[in-house]
Motif scaffolding. Structure first.
Motif, PDB file in Angstrom:
ATOM      1  N   ASP A 253      -5.865   0.450  -5.553  1.00 57.02           N
ATOM      2  CA  ASP A 253      -5.238   0.992  -4.422  1.00 57.02           C
ATOM      3  C   ASP A 253      -4.233   2.183  -5.017  1.00 57.02           C
ATOM      4  N   SER A 255      -1.870   3.671  -3.969  1.00 57.08           N
ATOM      5  CA  SER A 255      -0.418   3.276  -3.900  1.00 57.08           C
ATOM      6  C   SER A 255       0.434   2.922  -5.088  1.00 57.08           C
ATOM      7  N   ILE A 256      -0.355   2.357  -6.208  1.00 57.72           N
ATOM      8  CA  ILE A 256       0.089   2.026  -7.220  1.00 57.72           C
ATOM      9  C   ILE A 256       0.522   3.134  -8.154  1.00 57.72           C
ATOM     10  N   LYS A 258       2.162   6.458  -9.970  1.00 57.77           N
ATOM     11  CA  LYS A 258       3.138   7.190 -10.066  1.00 57.77           C
ATOM     12  C   LYS A 258       2.967   8.357 -10.316  1.00 57.77           C
TER      13      LYS A 258
END
Length: 349
Positions: A253, A255-256, A258
């Motif tokens: 995903d 969204s992990i 950074k």
């Protein structure tokens, strides 16, 4: 009797017509030690075609059945070595091998246009590189004479000059490609330089300057594929999708991610991977709260091995695998089939 004589003459002429003319080397050799040798090898398959002792005279030798293609002429005189590319074909090669000037290209006259282009390449190299090579020789000597108090400083200085040398070599090839956009030699020279992974943008710029016919050749397509692969793995490039799932069965995903993400390709059975894990655990503790993420991508096939090592080595960062081993798309897209491999990726690039 006459019929037999005519038949022998006919057979002899047929054999001579089938026997290719040799590649003949006429070289003036000088300033070499008593055990110096010349070696000629195919640059394409590494086959040794000729080995000759250097006599410091006018030497002549032949390669009786030359195969067209790239070759290297190498001189060895103790620790002093010179190596030069040329295009091998039948015909006459003339030149000078000087043990006191091994940076000078030895071939002055060659039988083909392909060979003449190499002479031009080495002229460009001489014109563009003399000052840098002199400076590099100085810093290498300084490194050899370094003391414990200054060795780190001198090693860093030598590394900087080595990086400059790589960029200079690319600029020389770029200048050659501009002069000969229809020459396949550029592909060969880039391949021999072997810095696609770190210089993908420069490689692509040179590749794009070549004629379409060269780009679409088999070697051209292979090089372009390699350049694109290297571009994907460069720091700051857009990260390919990661195939597979984490140990909990969840797919990768975005969204992990950074600000900075380190992709670590590994296998549970690779000793270097396990050793690296010890260092990575410490690094992750240091950087995990500084907008940095580690992402492990395993090329394992056995789930138990993969999961057990994650647990045993205390790998607390996200881990993914499709358990396809070397056949995994991850192996191609993320590490060019290398283990262990790490690359940093920025979000949004």
């Amino acid at each position: 009797m006459k019929k037999q004589l005519y038949l022998l003459i006919l057979l002899a002429s047929l054999f001579s017509a089938c026997d290719p003319a040799p590649a003949t080397f006429n070289l003036e050799t000088k300033n070499f030690g008593p055990n110096a040798v010349i070696t000629i090898r195919s640059a394409e398959n590494g086959e040794t075609l000729k080995v000759e002792n250097i006599t410091n005279t006018n030497q002549t030798f032949k390669i009786n059945i030359p195969v067209k293609g790239y070759a290297t002429l190498r001189t060895e005189d103790g620790t002093h070595k010179g190596e030069y590319y040329f295009y091998l074909d039948k015909g006459s090669y003339k030149g000078i091998l000087d043990g006191k000037n091994i940076n000078s290209y030895p071939l002055k006259s060659v039988p083909t246009k392909e060979g003449e282009q190499f002479i031009d390449f080495y002229k460009l190299k001489d014109d563009m590189s003399k000052n840098l090579l002199d400076s590099l020789d100085i810093v290498e000597l300084e490194l050899d004479q370094a003391t414990p108090s200054n060795i780190m400083e001198r090693a860093k200085n030598a590394d900087r000059w080595r990086e400059k040398k790589i960029l200079l070599q690319l600029n020389i090839i770029k200048a050659f490609a501009k002069k000969y956009p229809g020459s396949a030699h550029t592909l060969f020279l880039l391949e021999q330089l072997g810095n696609t992974d770190s210089e993908a943008k420069n490689y692509l710029s040179i590749f794009n300057s070549l004629d379409k016919e060269i780009q679409e050749s088999k070697k051209g397509k292979n090089l372009l594929k390699e350049i694109k692969q290297a571009s994907q793995m460069m720091a700051g490039s857009k990260m390919p999708n990661i195939e597979g799932e984490n140990p909990d069965g969840k797919k990768f995903d975005l969204s992990i991610l950074k600000k900075v993400n380190l992709v670590i390709c590994w296998t549970s059975y690779n000793g270097k991977s396990r050793k690296n894990n010890q260092l990575l655990v410490k690094l992750y503790e240091k950087y995990k709260n500084k907008d940095v993420e580690f992402i492990g991508v395993s090329f394992d096939k056995k789930r138990d091995w993969w999961v057990n090592v994650i647990k045993d080595d205390h790998l607390t960062w996200p881990q993914y695998s499709d358990l396809q081993g070397a056949k995994s798309p991850n192996a191609k897209n993320l590490s060019n089939y290398n283990v262990t491999y790490g690359s940093s990726k920025k979000v949004g690039d």
